[in-house]
Design an enzyme around this catalytic site. Sequence first.
Site, PDB file in Angstrom:
ATOM      1  N   TYR A  95      39.535  53.020  30.665  1.00  0.00           N
ATOM      2  CA  TYR A  95      39.614  51.569  30.812  1.00  0.00           C
ATOM      3  C   TYR A  95      38.713  50.799  29.855  1.00  0.00           C
ATOM      4  CZ  TYR A  95      42.337  52.346  35.013  1.00  0.00           C
ATOM      5  OH  TYR A  95      43.328  52.714  35.893  1.00  0.00           O
ATOM      6  N   SER A 125      33.329  42.864  30.545  1.00  0.00           N
ATOM      7  CA  SER A 125      32.854  41.521  30.182  1.00  0.00           C
ATOM      8  C   SER A 125      33.676  40.885  29.063  1.00  0.00           C
ATOM      9  CB  SER A 125      31.386  41.577  29.777  1.00  0.00           C
ATOM     10  OG  SER A 125      31.238  42.377  28.633  1.00  0.00           O
ATOM     11  N   ILE A 129      40.930  36.463  30.669  1.00  0.00           N
ATOM     12  CA  ILE A 129      40.646  36.049  32.043  1.00  0.00           C
ATOM     13  C   ILE A 129      41.841  35.268  32.584  1.00  0.00           C
ATOM     14  CG2 ILE A 129      39.062  34.690  33.482  1.00  0.00           C
ATOM     15  CD1 ILE A 129      37.664  37.014  32.144  1.00  0.00           C
ATOM     16  N   ARG A 130      42.367  35.733  33.700  1.00  0.00           N
ATOM     17  CA  ARG A 130      43.631  35.146  34.161  1.00  0.00           C
ATOM     18  C   ARG A 130      43.545  33.660  34.497  1.00  0.00           C
ATOM     19  NH1 ARG A 130      42.295  38.477  38.918  1.00  0.00           N
ATOM     20  NH2 ARG A 130      43.359  40.227  37.969  1.00  0.00           N
ATOM     21  N   GLU A 164      46.794  43.869  34.399  1.00  0.00           N
ATOM     22  CA  GLU A 164      46.903  42.957  35.541  1.00  0.00           C
ATOM     23  C   GLU A 164      46.275  41.598  35.260  1.00  0.00           C
ATOM     24  OE1 GLU A 164      45.643  44.783  39.132  1.00  0.00           O
ATOM     25  OE2 GLU A 164      46.937  46.507  38.850  1.00  0.00           O
ATOM     26  N   GLU A 265      49.116  53.331  36.879  1.00  0.00           N
ATOM     27  CA  GLU A 265      48.275  53.735  38.009  1.00  0.00           C
ATOM     28  C   GLU A 265      49.234  54.020  39.155  1.00  0.00           C
ATOM     29  OE1 GLU A 265      45.587  50.571  39.166  1.00  0.00           O
ATOM     30  OE2 GLU A 265      44.413  50.701  37.314  1.00  0.00           O
ATOM     31  N   TYR A 297      45.660  57.314  39.925  1.00  0.00           N
ATOM     32  CA  TYR A 297      44.390  56.612  40.061  1.00  0.00           C
ATOM     33  C   TYR A 297      43.601  57.302  41.152  1.00  0.00           C
ATOM     34  CZ  TYR A 297      40.968  52.934  40.326  1.00  0.00           C
ATOM     35  OH  TYR A 297      39.785  52.260  40.286  1.00  0.00           O
TER      36      TYR A 297
HETATM   37  C1  LIG Z   1      46.651  34.103  42.782  1.00  0.00           C
HETATM   38  O1  LIG Z   1      45.621  34.553  41.942  1.00  0.00           O
HETATM   39  C2  LIG Z   1      44.475  33.713  41.942  1.00  0.00           C
HETATM   40  C3  LIG Z   1      43.543  34.270  40.890  1.00  0.00           C
HETATM   41  O2  LIG Z   1      44.046  33.933  39.658  1.00  0.00           O
HETATM   42  C4  LIG Z   1      43.838  33.722  43.324  1.00  0.00           C
HETATM   43  O3  LIG Z   1      42.720  32.880  43.317  1.00  0.00           O
HETATM   44  C5  LIG Z   1      44.857  33.243  44.321  1.00  0.00           C
HETATM   45  O4  LIG Z   1      44.331  33.379  45.598  1.00  0.00           O
HETATM   46  C6  LIG Z   1      46.151  34.035  44.218  1.00  0.00           C
HETATM   47  N1  LIG Z   1      47.154  33.388  45.018  1.00  0.00           N
HETATM   48  C7  LIG Z   1      47.982  34.048  45.800  1.00  0.00           C
HETATM   49  C8  LIG Z   1      49.001  33.237  46.506  1.00  0.00           C
HETATM   50  O5  LIG Z   1      47.930  35.258  45.913  1.00  0.00           O
END
Ligand SMILES: *[C@@H]1O[C@H](CO)[C@@H](O)[C@H](O)[C@H]1NC(C)=O
Length: 539
Positions: A95, A125, A129-130, A164, A265, A297
Amino acid sequence: MKFSVLAGAALLAGTALADVDPIVINTSKFFYKTNGTEFFIRGVAYQQDYSGGGANGDSSSSNSSTYVDPLADSASCQRDIPYLVALRTNTIRVYAIDPTKNHDQCMQMLADAGIYVISDLSSPSQSIIRDDPQWNIALYQRYTAVIDALAKYNNVIGFFAGNEVSNNLTNTDASAFVKAAVRDMKAYIKAKNYRTMGVGYATNDDSDIRVNMANYFNCGSRDSSIDFWGYNVYSWCGNSSYQKSGYEARTQEFQSYSVPVFFAEYGCNTVRPRQFSEVAALFGDTMTKVWSGGVVYMYFEEANNYGLVSVSGNSVSKLPDYSYLSQEMASVTATGVSNSAYHPSNTAAQSCPTVDSKWAASEKLPPSPNAQLCSCMVSSLTCVVQASVSSKQLAQLFNQVCGYGVCNGITANATTGVYGAYSMCADMDKLSFAMDQYFQAQIAKGNGASACDFGGSASTQATSSPSGTCSVLLGQAGSQGTGSVAANPTATGSSPSGGSSSSAAARPVAAPSSVHFGMWQVGAYVVTAAIAGVGMIIL
Ligand SMILES: *[C@@H]1O[C@H](CO)[C@@H](O)[C@H](O)[C@H]1NC(C)=O
Ligand SMILES: *[C@@H]1O[C@H](CO)[C@@H](O)[C@H](O)[C@H]1NC(C)=O
Ligand SMILES: *[C@@H]1O[C@H](CO)[C@@H](O)[C@H](O)[C@H]1NC(C)=O
Ligand SMILES: *[C@@H]1O[C@H](CO)[C@@H](O)[C@H](O)[C@H]1NC(C)=O
Ligand SMILES: *[C@@H]1O[C@H](CO)[C@@H](O)[C@H](O)[C@H]1NC(C)=O
Ligand SMILES: *[C@@H]1O[C@H](CO)[C@@H](O)[C@H](O)[C@H]1NC(C)=O
């Protein structure tokens, strides 16, 4: 005299000179390059102190400041490889490796054992970042450094440009940044004349987004679409079945996919010990037509209870899961098809998903990080941020200056597909650009005298008018930074990955790379190390 290969290998043991046949991709399958036998991944995830994954993974709980490079310590590799071999492992997924370390010994030991490697490019780090996605200079440097470190080993199959990152309906826009990373890393591997290695993506399994996700990464130009698709799947729990686990539905979804797909995984642990009855399905005749195996995994036992073994110092203890997996692996035979007999019909890419309430990533991708462009830009500014500002001040300053409506050149919106030319620059450089935009506007209004101050955080510098390449690049970017810069940084031979022309070298970087700003949405910068964390499975 007949010289047995085995005897030869034994003679050479210790001096370790064996090498593996590289794995190549043809449409949706992997093959050994030389003999054309189809290659199925019998994989194990191999990274210690990495407890973020698993079906109930919580990426934010993993330690985001450090990681243990699993390929840099030959004693651990020597300790663990026999246990991997006994499971018939032919691939490990790592990873996060440290590109500054030497990997020769582990990689050679793995090669000797016939084990290939797929490596993620991010680190805890340094990842996309999503909730505040960027594809920027620092990430470009990290990703290319990992490729540079591993490209020389024939047993590297390829890389994951993200794991992810988008994981539910709220953050699908982040996939545009990952796809930009795929595009740039494919171009980088070509520009460096490295052996062909794939660049893929590893996804979670969220029922709301999985079809759009898979289509998005396999649509549009080949130059920016993935070379393989990794699926983190935890839907076969206990004595499930091909139908009940959702494996059947997933297999149907990927029937016409034009690149290899495999489980990046797997191994649900809600029923323990894990008996791994899914192995027979995954490597059976039905699934091997579509899938190229999978990665269990994981090797090390951590707090999340996904380990096959527990390790203490130099000793390894097999856990119950290990024996079950071993039995299952021993009884599978996936033969597949040979490259020469392979006549695929599924060579076409998917259509890109429409941008709507269920999908927020445009086909139009963020710009390539270009350190030269950022450096030229900063040199051209009159008003710049002081090098001494803290990361906290930086966030406040973004908040303030972008409130003046001068940030189009530094913002990125993957939903509209509108990206400022400088949106990939370092935070300090972006802030300087916005401050200077404000300053120039005030000068034009006759208010210039005190406009480059920002509470003592900004000051003026001497500038000279740009010439040569700088003049061309800045001309394309336009005075507000809203133009698009055509130059492909790798094609020009000027590496954007730092070096003497990098803006980071020219200006001190105040913000640690682990701090991410939600631009002026201060407070939004929770670091969610996106290398981990499988969401809940919703079937
Ligand atoms: C979707 O992902 C966000 C993080 O980006 C999280 O804060 C949120 O709770 C998630 N929402 C659902 C509906 O799973
Ligand atoms: C092709 O090569 C691989 C490894 O080099 C080997 O495992 C496999 O058995 C070979 N296939 C055949 C048909 O000999
Ligand atoms: C994370 O790593 C740092 C640096 O090694 C260490 O100081 C810190 O205690 C670790 N945190 C956790 C929660 O393990
Ligand atoms: C699963 O099936 C195996 C073999 O059919 C059986 O031995 C085992 O007890 C079953 N496990 C559970 C949890 O039902
Ligand atoms: C893919 O397979 C086809 C059919 O055997 C063959 O013509 C082609 O050369 C192969 N391509 C690669 C890249 O191996
Ligand atoms: C992108 O632009 C759209 C339309 O203006 C807006 O609704 C959305 O919030 C923007 N997204 C981001 C991440 O700024």
